[in-house]
Scaffold this active site. Structure first.
Site, PDB file in Angstrom:
ATOM      1  N   ARG A 124     -18.688  -5.792  49.126  1.00 11.20           N
ATOM      2  CA  ARG A 124     -19.100  -5.024  47.934  1.00 11.20           C
ATOM      3  C   ARG A 124     -18.830  -3.520  48.137  1.00 11.20           C
ATOM      4  NH1 ARG A 124     -25.104  -6.218  47.033  1.00 11.20           N
ATOM      5  NH2 ARG A 124     -25.079  -6.400  49.298  1.00 11.20           N
ATOM      6  N   GLU A 125     -17.664  -3.231  48.719  1.00 11.29           N
ATOM      7  CA  GLU A 125     -17.339  -1.829  48.997  1.00 11.29           C
ATOM      8  C   GLU A 125     -17.313  -1.002  47.714  1.00 11.29           C
ATOM      9  OE1 GLU A 125     -15.710  -4.502  49.857  1.00 11.29           O
ATOM     10  OE2 GLU A 125     -14.679  -4.325  51.757  1.00 11.29           O
ATOM     11  N   LYS A 165     -18.982  -1.492  44.929  1.00 12.48           N
ATOM     12  CA  LYS A 165     -20.365  -1.272  44.475  1.00 12.48           C
ATOM     13  C   LYS A 165     -20.995  -0.101  45.241  1.00 12.48           C
ATOM     14  CE  LYS A 165     -24.902  -3.111  45.171  1.00 12.48           C
ATOM     15  NZ  LYS A 165     -25.414  -3.063  43.797  1.00 12.48           N
ATOM     16  N   GLU A 221     -42.064 -10.422  40.401  1.00 14.93           N
ATOM     17  CA  GLU A 221     -40.837 -11.065  40.924  1.00 14.93           C
ATOM     18  C   GLU A 221     -40.286 -10.396  42.183  1.00 14.93           C
ATOM     19  OE1 GLU A 221     -37.943 -11.620  37.739  1.00 14.93           O
ATOM     20  OE2 GLU A 221     -39.488 -12.320  36.348  1.00 14.93           O
ATOM     21  N   TRP A 256     -25.620 -20.053  36.018  1.00 18.09           N
ATOM     22  CA  TRP A 256     -25.412 -18.962  36.973  1.00 18.09           C
ATOM     23  C   TRP A 256     -25.245 -19.461  38.409  1.00 18.09           C
ATOM     24  CZ3 TRP A 256     -29.412 -14.861  34.769  1.00 18.09           C
ATOM     25  CH2 TRP A 256     -28.940 -14.443  33.526  1.00 18.09           C
ATOM     26  N   CYS A 298     -31.544 -12.812  26.599  1.00 19.30           N
ATOM     27  CA  CYS A 298     -30.970 -11.472  26.493  1.00 19.30           C
ATOM     28  C   CYS A 298     -29.450 -11.558  26.598  1.00 19.30           C
ATOM     29  CB  CYS A 298     -31.530 -10.576  27.600  1.00 19.30           C
ATOM     30  SG  CYS A 298     -31.356 -11.293  29.227  1.00 19.30           S
ATOM     31  N   GLU A 316     -33.803  -9.565  23.571  1.00 18.01           N
ATOM     32  CA  GLU A 316     -33.257  -8.205  23.623  1.00 18.01           C
ATOM     33  C   GLU A 316     -32.905  -7.799  22.198  1.00 18.01           C
ATOM     34  OE1 GLU A 316     -29.847  -7.991  26.152  1.00 18.01           O
ATOM     35  OE2 GLU A 316     -29.323  -5.988  25.462  1.00 18.01           O
ATOM     36  N   HIS A 370     -31.621  -1.084  30.031  1.00 22.25           N
ATOM     37  CA  HIS A 370     -30.337  -0.865  30.707  1.00 22.25           C
ATOM     38  C   HIS A 370     -30.085   0.605  30.970  1.00 22.25           C
ATOM     39  CE1 HIS A 370     -29.403  -5.001  30.316  1.00 22.25           C
ATOM     40  NE2 HIS A 370     -29.605  -4.956  29.019  1.00 22.25           N
ATOM     41  N   CYS A 379     -35.810  -6.662  28.509  1.00 22.45           N
ATOM     42  CA  CYS A 379     -35.498  -7.562  29.636  1.00 22.45           C
ATOM     43  C   CYS A 379     -36.331  -7.084  30.830  1.00 22.45           C
ATOM     44  CB  CYS A 379     -33.993  -7.496  29.910  1.00 22.45           C
ATOM     45  SG  CYS A 379     -33.406  -8.665  31.144  1.00 22.45           S
TER      46      CYS A 379
HETATM   47  C1  LIG Z   1     -30.399 -10.799  34.378  1.00 17.82           C
HETATM   48  N1  LIG Z   1     -29.066 -10.908  34.877  1.00 17.82           N
HETATM   49  C2  LIG Z   1     -28.717 -11.824  35.842  1.00 17.82           C
HETATM   50  C3  LIG Z   1     -27.506 -12.513  35.689  1.00 17.82           C
HETATM   51  N2  LIG Z   1     -27.118 -13.404  36.606  1.00 17.82           N
HETATM   52  C4  LIG Z   1     -27.902 -13.652  37.651  1.00 17.82           C
HETATM   53  N3  LIG Z   1     -27.508 -14.553  38.558  1.00 17.82           N
HETATM   54  N4  LIG Z   1     -29.065 -13.011  37.841  1.00 17.82           N
HETATM   55  C5  LIG Z   1     -29.513 -12.095  36.956  1.00 17.82           C
HETATM   56  O1  LIG Z   1     -30.582 -11.526  37.156  1.00 17.82           O
HETATM   57  N5  LIG Z   1     -26.730 -12.286  34.626  1.00 17.82           N
HETATM   58  C6  LIG Z   1     -27.158 -11.440  33.571  1.00 17.82           C
HETATM   59  C7  LIG Z   1     -27.995 -10.342  34.095  1.00 17.82           C
HETATM   60  C8  LIG Z   1     -27.166  -9.420  34.938  1.00 17.82           C
HETATM   61  N6  LIG Z   1     -27.974  -8.422  35.480  1.00 17.82           N
HETATM   62  C9  LIG Z   1     -28.036  -8.080  36.785  1.00 17.82           C
HETATM   63  C10 LIG Z   1     -28.910  -7.059  37.091  1.00 17.82           C
HETATM   64  C11 LIG Z   1     -29.017  -6.624  38.404  1.00 17.82           C
HETATM   65  C12 LIG Z   1     -28.255  -7.222  39.382  1.00 17.82           C
HETATM   66  C13 LIG Z   1     -28.403  -6.693  40.742  1.00 17.82           C
HETATM   67  O2  LIG Z   1     -29.070  -5.704  40.916  1.00 17.82           O
HETATM   68  N7  LIG Z   1     -27.791  -7.279  41.752  1.00 17.82           N
HETATM   69  C14 LIG Z   1     -27.933  -6.762  43.082  1.00 17.82           C
HETATM   70  C15 LIG Z   1     -27.958  -7.877  44.089  1.00 17.82           C
HETATM   71  C16 LIG Z   1     -29.280  -8.598  44.075  1.00 17.82           C
HETATM   72  C17 LIG Z   1     -29.509  -9.242  45.410  1.00 17.82           C
HETATM   73  O3  LIG Z   1     -29.141 -10.368  45.626  1.00 17.82           O
HETATM   74  N8  LIG Z   1     -30.088  -8.508  46.317  1.00 17.82           N
HETATM   75  C18 LIG Z   1     -30.343  -8.989  47.654  1.00 17.82           C
HETATM   76  C19 LIG Z   1     -29.464  -8.251  48.648  1.00 17.82           C
HETATM   77  C20 LIG Z   1     -29.697  -6.794  48.522  1.00 17.82           C
HETATM   78  C21 LIG Z   1     -28.816  -5.943  49.430  1.00 17.82           C
HETATM   79  O4  LIG Z   1     -27.792  -5.470  49.026  1.00 17.82           O
HETATM   80  N9  LIG Z   1     -29.298  -5.728  50.625  1.00 17.82           N
HETATM   81  C22 LIG Z   1     -28.714  -4.754  51.486  1.00 17.82           C
HETATM   82  C23 LIG Z   1     -29.745  -4.472  52.592  1.00 17.82           C
HETATM   83  C24 LIG Z   1     -31.052  -3.966  52.015  1.00 17.82           C
HETATM   84  C25 LIG Z   1     -30.983  -2.539  51.540  1.00 17.82           C
HETATM   85  O5  LIG Z   1     -30.966  -1.636  52.384  1.00 17.82           O
HETATM   86  O6  LIG Z   1     -30.963  -2.264  50.323  1.00 17.82           O
HETATM   87  C26 LIG Z   1     -27.403  -5.299  52.045  1.00 17.82           C
HETATM   88  O7  LIG Z   1     -27.202  -6.531  52.047  1.00 17.82           O
HETATM   89  O8  LIG Z   1     -26.567  -4.471  52.407  1.00 17.82           O
HETATM   90  C27 LIG Z   1     -31.812  -8.748  47.950  1.00 17.82           C
HETATM   91  O9  LIG Z   1     -32.503  -8.202  47.100  1.00 17.82           O
HETATM   92  O10 LIG Z   1     -32.269  -9.174  49.019  1.00 17.82           O
HETATM   93  C28 LIG Z   1     -26.788  -5.827  43.403  1.00 17.82           C
HETATM   94  O11 LIG Z   1     -26.964  -5.156  44.442  1.00 17.82           O
HETATM   95  O12 LIG Z   1     -25.788  -5.770  42.709  1.00 17.82           O
HETATM   96  C29 LIG Z   1     -27.395  -8.237  39.081  1.00 17.82           C
HETATM   97  C30 LIG Z   1     -27.275  -8.687  37.755  1.00 17.82           C
HETATM   98  N1  LIG Z   2     -37.807 -12.669  34.191  1.00 13.87           N
HETATM   99  C1  LIG Z   2     -36.524 -12.061  34.394  1.00 13.87           C
HETATM  100  C2  LIG Z   2     -35.636 -12.254  33.211  1.00 13.87           C
HETATM  101  C3  LIG Z   2     -34.328 -11.550  33.306  1.00 13.87           C
HETATM  102  S1  LIG Z   2     -33.206 -12.083  32.105  1.00 13.87           S
HETATM  103  C4  LIG Z   2     -36.703 -10.595  34.676  1.00 13.87           C
HETATM  104  O1  LIG Z   2     -37.672 -10.046  34.199  1.00 13.87           O
HETATM  105  O2  LIG Z   2     -35.886  -9.988  35.373  1.00 13.87           O
HETATM  106 ZN   LIG Z   3     -33.306 -10.708  30.299  1.00 14.19          ZN
END
Ligand SMILES: CN1c2c(nc(N)[nH]c2=O)NC[C@@H]1CNc1ccc(C(=O)N[C@@H](CCC(=O)N[C@@H](CCC(=O)N[C@@H](CCC(=O)O)C(=O)O)C(=O)O)C(=O)O)cc1
Ligand SMILES: N[C@@H](CCS)C(=O)O
Ligand SMILES: [Zn+2]
Length: 768
Positions: free
Chosen positions: A17-18, A20, A495, A572, A654, A676, A705, A737
């Site tokens: 995820r470089e 990101k 959550e 998903w 949403c 939403e 958002h 959301c």
């Molecule tokens: C509601 N939404 C979702 C969708 N699809 C899903 N499968 N889930 C969803 O919730 N589709 C529609 C929407 C899309 N919206 C989003 C909103 C936010 C994110 C998001 O923030 N994704 C995170 C990754 C989440 C995750 O798995 N986190 C892990 C790993 C975290 C991490 O990067 N850890 C670090 C170490 C810790 C640190 O120092 O921070 C690492 O590994 O380097 C966790 O929480 O443990 C994202 O980062 O993009 C996605 C969809």
């Molecule tokens: N319960 C979830 C729904 C996301 S679509 C949340 O609050 O993130």
């Molecule tokens: Zn939602």
């Protein structure tokens, strides 16, 4: 000439995820633009080199994006809405369009462009926003630079462009344009810019351009059909241009085939994973000289291809057309799968031998193209793939007889609540004693750095299970206290235990596996790591009762239990392709039904089962909608209908337009539905009114958002709009959301304003 090997696009976020990390560092002001651009170039170079080494004949370029490919195309054709034009720096302007800008000190408040689902995927694109008199002007700088970069590596780049019809069809007019105007009416203005771009690419030595037209897999109304007729033939006739590959994917092209075959374009790509039957039709209809790209390797899933079956298709095509007119390809862009399976060190080796990510799919495409002249494909790779598939078909780990028996015994009665909504609602009102316009949130609270770090430490072993549990309980306590302080009526636990709303549940259920690096872009810098659903699904233990039960023990106010629904878990995840999706969904629903029963038993009296992906799963062709909606709604009802009338079932949706599936949403029969709606200023509610939506609704009044804090007045105004459309007694007050991507200080202010807005409306309406 031998059969060529190609793919329609590559993932762009990078294996670690470089992109990101670099984007977020740049947005946070930690690094300059140069370092973001350097990271982007490194990623592109790595991917191009990998595809070159794998022997692809045509390699996609311009499929990379710093945020989104539709936004890129909007910029390329000069579709910059007026409010962003005063931002001089192109990169700042680009990100402002994607994310909005708010600087209260400087009096700047630019709302971003809308974002919505890319067809039936979990990828979200930025919706280009056009004015009534939109003029298009070519800005080729980015495309030309990327092309030069690719050419310098000695590859044969094939630029990928969202096609003009798909681009316009997926765009919207700005809010000030009177409704009723069709974005396709701008086609005559847009096409010359495409022609100019094609001429420019031709001048730079490009021999083939991929024109992505997934809208060709929709049922076309007369306007869309005419747009295709005009656009494809005008591009086909263009004087100076590379050859054109028109790519249709995500479904069957069906009758729309004739729009391409008659266009003068040189090549057509079809998604033969989604629509294998298209092959025969195209082989008889393809005009002499037109090439065919066979999308036989699945770009939407992580399973190794059935190479024998794919080879049979390639042979049919080669026999009919000759090898020089055939290309072997992935069904769609590889954007929807992770980068490289080799990076997975913890997957069960047997399961891993059944799987393929982008790098492996590139190799599959090459292998199939190489074997195009052989009647019987030879070689170790074909044998190994066949053997893995045979083992997968008979693996004991995939089948759970108890799950199958239970799924067969599902009855209609199990999908029906005891009483009608009217009766349930009356009993629930007595039980909960909530005020008019009750306030609540959608479930998640900030996934702060501390939360992610604690989870990361627990996973690596530097924090033990008890320590992690204590940490999560402390977060829940803080969250409950905060919600009580804010005066919310219905609380949530926050959550904090979840990485993601699907991955977490997959981790609790049997039949799922997890990857370490299986990231897929969801939007912008946000990624998801879909679990791999490979076998029959069952629930060995409770999944959420300890969190929701604990939260409820801390407050006298109702706390909603929080689950992700069966359709969303299915949609998903990377799902098994050896049985119908409906069957898999029913298994998930049964597992959730048990969790719902346990929550109820534990005293959790409101249970929210989120289904944000129900609309997303809708097939592209209308004739397939009914079948899908029947089993999808059935699965939701199976998961939720086992509770007593006094238990209140919520659901949440949403990211999509729900107007066209409202009868199915009614049929889900949730007591309360939150949606939403703030960005579209309550527009969805008009559909609810027209269809006479009978149950309670919580239209989102706070756009989560964006980091901006909505005022009491603007939220009260949105509620006022809602109250004009639906009976106020059936309205709830909530954000659009979950709040997981936001920060604590901003949500405290926003939620305080939301509660005040509800109070304001309550005082207006309670006396009436
Ligand atoms: C509601 N939404 C979702 C969708 N699809 C899903 N499968 N889930 C969803 O919730 N589709 C529609 C929407 C899309 N919206 C989003 C909103 C936010 C994110 C998001 O923030 N994704 C995170 C990754 C989440 C995750 O798995 N986190 C892990 C790993 C975290 C991490 O990067 N850890 C670090 C170490 C810790 C640190 O120092 O921070 C690492 O590994 O380097 C966790 O929480 O443990 C994202 O980062 O993009 C996605 C969809
Ligand atoms: N319960 C979830 C729904 C996301 S679509 C949340 O609050 O993130
Ligand atoms: Zn939602």
């Amino acid at each position: 000439m031998p059969t060529l090997a190609t793919v329609l696009g590559h993932p762009r976020i990078g294996i670690a995820r470089e992109l990101k990390k670099s984007l977020e560092a740049y947005w946070g002001g930690a690094t300059p633009a140069e370092s973001l651009l350097a990271t982007a170039q490194e990623i592109r170079t790595r991917h191009w080199s990998m595809m070159k080494e794998a022997g692809l004949d045509q390699i996609p370029c311009n499929d990379f994006s710093l945020y989104d490919h539709m936004l890129d195309m909007a910029v390329t054709v000069g579709a910059i809405p007026p409010r962003f034009r005063k931002i001089a720096d192109p990169l700042n302007r680009y990100f402002a369009m994607a994310r909005g800008v708010q600087d209260r000190g400087a009096g700047i408040d630019l709302s971003p462009l809308e974002m919505t689902k890319w067809f039936d995927t979990n990828y979200h694109y930025i919706v280009p926003e056009l004015s009534a008199d939109q003029a298009f002007v070519l800005d080729p700088a980015r495309i030309a630079a990327e092309l030069a970069e690719a050419q310098a590596l000695g590859i044969t780049p094939r630029p990928v462009l969202p096609g003009p019809v798909t681009f316009l069809k997926l765009s919207k007019f700005a809010d000030d344009v009177p409704s009723g105007k069709d974005t396709l009416s701008l086609l005559p203005r847009l096409l010359p810019v495409y022609e100019e771009l094609l001429a420019l690419l031709s001048g730079h030595g490009v021999t083939c351009v991929q024109i992505d037209e997934p809208c060709l897999c929709f049922d076309l109304d007369p306007a869309l059909e005419e747009a295709y007729r005009v656009a494809l033939s005008q591009l086909g006739r263009a004087a100076r241009r590379p050859s054109l590959l028109v790519a249709a994917y995500f479904g069957t092209i069906g009758d729309n085939l004739r729009l391409v075959t008659g266009s003068g374009c040189e090549a057509l790509h079809l998604d033969l994973v989604r629509a294998p039957a298209d092959l025969d039709a195209v082989l008889t209809a393809l005009p002499a000289g037109m090439k065919l790209s066979l999308g036989v390797v699945d770009g939407r899933n992580v399973w190794r291809a059935d190479l024998a079956e794919a080879h049979r298709m390639v042979r049919r095509a080669v026999t009919a057309l000759g090898s020089e007119r055939v290309m072997v390809a992935t069904s769609c862009s590889l954007l929807h799968v992770p980068v490289d399976l080799d990076a997975e060190k913890r997957l069960d080796p047997e399961l891993k031998s059944w799987m393929a990510f982008a790098a492996q799919k590139v190799a599959e495409v090459r292998l199939l193209a190489d074997a195009a002249e052989q009647d019987e494909p030879q070689g170790a790779e074909f044998e190994q793939a066949g053997a893995a598939l045979a083992r997968r078909r008979t693996a004991a780990t995939v089948t759970n007889p108890a799950v199958r028996r239970r799924a067969e015994q599902v009855t209609d009665a199990m999908t029906r609540r005891g009483a009608s909504f009217g009766e349930r609602s009356a009993r629930q009102k007595l039980r909960f004693g909530l005020p008019l316009l009750p306030t609540t949130t959608i479930g998640s609270f900030p996934q702060s750095r501390e939360v992610r770090e604690a989870r990361s430490k627990w996973r690596s072993g530097s924090l033990d299970g008890e320590g992690y549990q204590d940490f999560l309980r402390a977060e829940i306590r803080r969250c409950i206290e905060m919600q009580e302080k804010l005066g919310l009526d219905v609380l949530v636990h926050g959550e904090f235990e979840r990485t993601d709303m699907v991955e977490y549940f997959g981790e609790q259920l049997e039949g799922f596996a997890f990857t370490q690096n299986g990231w897929v872009q969801s939007y912008g810098s946000r990624c998801v790591k879909p679990p791999v659903l490979y076998g029959d699904v069952s629930r060995p233990r409770q999944m959420t009762v300890q969190w929701s039960g604990y939260a409820q023990s801390l407050s006298k106010r109702p706390v909603k239990g929080m689950l992700t629904g069966p359709v969303t878990i299915l949609q998903w995840s990377f799902v098994r392709n050896d049985q119908p999706r409906s069957e898999t969904c029913r298994q998930i629903a049964l597992a959730l039904r048990d969790e719902v029963a346990d929550l109820e038993q534990a005293g959790v009296a409101m249970i929210q089962v989120d289904e944000p992906a129900i609309r997303e799963g809708l097939p592209l062709r209308r004739r397939d909608w009914g079948g899908y909606l029947d089993w999808a709604v059935g699965a939701f009802r199976l998961a939720t209908a086992g509770v007593s009338d006094e238990t209140q079932i919520h659901t949440h949706m949403c990211y999509s337009e729900f107007g066209d599936i409202l009868p199915s949403i009614v049929a889900m029969d949730a007591d309360v539905l939150s949606i939403e709606s703030s960005r579209s200023r309550m527009e969805p509610l008009e559909h609810f009114r027209q269809h006479g939506y009978p149950n309670d609704v919580g239209p989102g009044i706070y756009d989560i958002h964006s980091p901006r804090i909505p005022t009491v007045e603007e939220m009260a105004a949105l509620l006022e709009l809602a109250a004009r459309v639906l009976p106020v007694e059936r309205l709830w007050v909530n954000p659009d959301c979950g709040l997981k991507t936001r920060g604590w200080p901003e949500i405290e202010s926003s939620l305080a304003n939301m509660v005040q807005a509800a109070a304001k409306l309550r005082s207006t309406y309670s006396g009436r």
